[in-house]
Design a protein around this motif. Sequence first.
Motif, PDB file in Angstrom:
ATOM      1  N   UNK A 103      -7.491   2.573   0.866  1.00 31.12           N
ATOM      2  CA  UNK A 103      -7.322   1.543   1.902  1.00 31.12           C
ATOM      3  C   UNK A 103      -6.848   0.227   1.302  1.00 31.12           C
ATOM      4  N   UNK A 104      -7.367  -0.140   0.151  1.00 29.80           N
ATOM      5  CA  UNK A 104      -6.956  -1.392  -0.484  1.00 29.80           C
ATOM      6  C   UNK A 104      -5.456  -1.360  -0.802  1.00 29.80           C
ATOM      7  N   UNK A 105      -5.028  -0.266  -1.402  1.00 31.04           N
ATOM      8  CA  UNK A 105      -3.621  -0.116  -1.774  1.00 31.04           C
ATOM      9  C   UNK A 105      -2.740  -0.067  -0.531  1.00 31.04           C
ATOM     10  N   UNK A 106      -3.166   0.676   0.476  1.00 31.91           N
ATOM     11  CA  UNK A 106      -2.370   0.806   1.704  1.00 31.91           C
ATOM     12  C   UNK A 106      -2.202  -0.550   2.393  1.00 31.91           C
ATOM     13  N   UNK A 107      -3.287  -1.287   2.552  1.00 27.43           N
ATOM     14  CA  UNK A 107      -3.203  -2.592   3.212  1.00 27.43           C
ATOM     15  C   UNK A 107      -2.377  -3.566   2.377  1.00 27.43           C
ATOM     16  N   UNK A 108      -2.545  -3.518   1.075  1.00 23.67           N
ATOM     17  CA  UNK A 108      -1.760  -4.365   0.171  1.00 23.67           C
ATOM     18  C   UNK A 108      -0.263  -4.102   0.355  1.00 23.67           C
ATOM     19  N   UNK A 109       0.081  -2.845   0.613  1.00 26.29           N
ATOM     20  CA  UNK A 109       1.482  -2.449   0.803  1.00 26.29           C
ATOM     21  C   UNK A 109       1.957  -2.597   2.249  1.00 26.29           C
ATOM     22  N   UNK A 110       1.084  -3.102   3.124  1.00 25.35           N
ATOM     23  CA  UNK A 110       1.462  -3.299   4.515  1.00 25.35           C
ATOM     24  C   UNK A 110       1.356  -2.049   5.373  1.00 25.35           C
ATOM     25  N   UNK A 111       0.629  -1.060   4.898  1.00 24.79           N
ATOM     26  CA  UNK A 111       0.440   0.185   5.639  1.00 24.79           C
ATOM     27  C   UNK A 111      -0.867   0.136   6.424  1.00 24.79           C
ATOM     28  N   UNK A 112      -1.013   1.043   7.375  1.00 22.43           N
ATOM     29  CA  UNK A 112      -2.244   1.154   8.156  1.00 22.43           C
ATOM     30  C   UNK A 112      -3.289   1.953   7.391  1.00 22.43           C
ATOM     31  N   UNK A 113      -4.519   1.884   7.878  1.00 28.15           N
ATOM     32  CA  UNK A 113      -5.560   2.756   7.342  1.00 28.15           C
ATOM     33  C   UNK A 113      -5.255   4.190   7.767  1.00 28.15           C
ATOM     34  N   UNK A 114      -5.630   5.159   6.946  1.00 24.50           N
ATOM     35  CA  UNK A 114      -5.416   6.550   7.352  1.00 24.50           C
ATOM     36  C   UNK A 114      -6.295   6.887   8.566  1.00 24.50           C
TER      37      UNK A 114
END
Length: 163
Positions: A103-114
Motif C-alpha cells: 500500500x505504501x508503494x502503491x500510494x507513493x506511485x499514485x495507485x489505488x489500494x488493492x
Amino acid sequence: MPSNNTSPAQTDIRPNFWQKYPLDMLTTAEWEALCDGCGACCLVKLQDEDTDEVEYTDVACRLLDCETGSCSRYAERRAYVPDCISLTVEILADLPWLPATCAYKRLYRGQDLPDWHLLITKDKAKTKQLMYQNNVSVAGRCVSETKISEIDQEERVIYWIEQ
C-alpha cells in the motif's frame, strides 16, 4: 508490519484518508493502517552486487511468526533486530524491493489500494483469504532465519512476490 494484536484507534483514522491526504500528512494510526501485514518486507532479500537486482527468499526475520505472517515483537522490534527498517515517507523512493502490492508503494506511485486491502474490505478474514489467494501474504509460506544457515538462504529464492 503491525501485529494482528494491535490496531490503530479508529478516532485517529479519518474516513478514506488514503484517497484524501498525501502520505506525509497521515497520522501515525493512518500510516500503520496502510500496512496490509503481508510480511514480505520481513523476508531475507538477496541483492546482486553487479546489477543491484533484489530477489526475495522464503526465509523470514526471526521475529516473524511464519504461520500468521505477523511480527511477534512489532512495537519493540528494533531492540531485537537493530537493522529492521522503519518505513517512512522519506525512504520509500529508496526501497524499490517493496512488493508491487504494498500500500505504501502503491500510494507513493499514485495507485489505488488493492481491492483485497483491509481498508477496502473491512473484513479481516476476507482480506487474509484474498491476500493468500493473490500470493501476497507470506503466512504459511516462509521459514524462520533461525532454522536456515546463511549459506542455505541463497538456495531459497522465491518468485511469487512481484516487485
